[in-house]
Design a protein around this motif. Structure first.
Motif: not given
Length: 181
Positions: A28-33, A150-153, A159-163, A172-178
């Motif tokens: 939540l501290r910077g990973g998007g919505g 970065p790739a590891d972040t 992983r957090i999104k899947r869980e 989010a506008n730019f979702p982390v799962p692609g």
């Protein structure tokens, strides 16, 4: 950040702190919505004896000198010192923490070659201090979270999104799962 009040993917109201849920707190501290609907944020305040702020403006012909001075001063500065540099002239690039370079420009065909040349000169001047990533909040249509993290972040955020949100309730506008359709 001290805490977040959120509504999670199950519709539950939850208070999230570094102690109660370290992974979600981190995201939540910077990973998007993509992780929860934030309804409240609790911040720590720090007493400080002095507070400085403002803007210093230099003429464009001193850009290289100013960038060099900025890099020299900030190389050994404490992480708590929030400073940034902007070169505001069409196209206006900015350098942010620590030396992320994001270039904006008008997409005018007759200026494209000149703009690319100017951008290449700025990137060359900053050398190895430029990561090639963009701040997440600077992503534009067609961009992806992979350009910001970065790739590891990004792997950790995915992983957090899947869980936490396997049904993709939050997007989010730019979702982390692609990209999802």
């Amino acid at each position: 950040m001290r805490a977040f009040e959120v509504v999670d993917a199950d519709g539950e109201r939850v208070r999230v702190t570094a102690g109660s849920d370290p992974e979600l707190f981190w995201a939540l501290r910077g990973g998007g919505g993509d992780f929860a609907l934030i309804t409240s944020i609790e911040l720590n305040l720090f007493e400080t004896p002095h507070l400085y702020g403002g803007q210093i403006v230099w003429p464009a012909d001193r850009t290289g000198e100013v960038f060099d001075a900025f890099r020299s001063i900030t190389a050994g500065a404490p992480r708590e010192l929030p400073v940034w540099i902007n070169r505001t002239a069409p196209p206006p690039p900015s350098v942010a923490e620590p030396y992320l370079l994001h270039l904006l420009g008008l997409r005018l065909p007759h200026l494209a070659e000149a703009v690319r040349g100017r951008q290449a000169a700025l990137v060359a001047r900053l050398g190895g201090a430029v990561s090639g990533r963009k701040p997440y909040t600077f992503l534009a249509p067609g961009g992806s979270a992979a350009q910001a993290f970065p790739a590891d972040t990004l792997a950790r955020l995915r992983r957090i999104k899947r869980e936490r949100d396997p049904g993709h309730v939050f997007r989010a506008n730019f979702p982390v799962p692609g990209r999802t359709s």
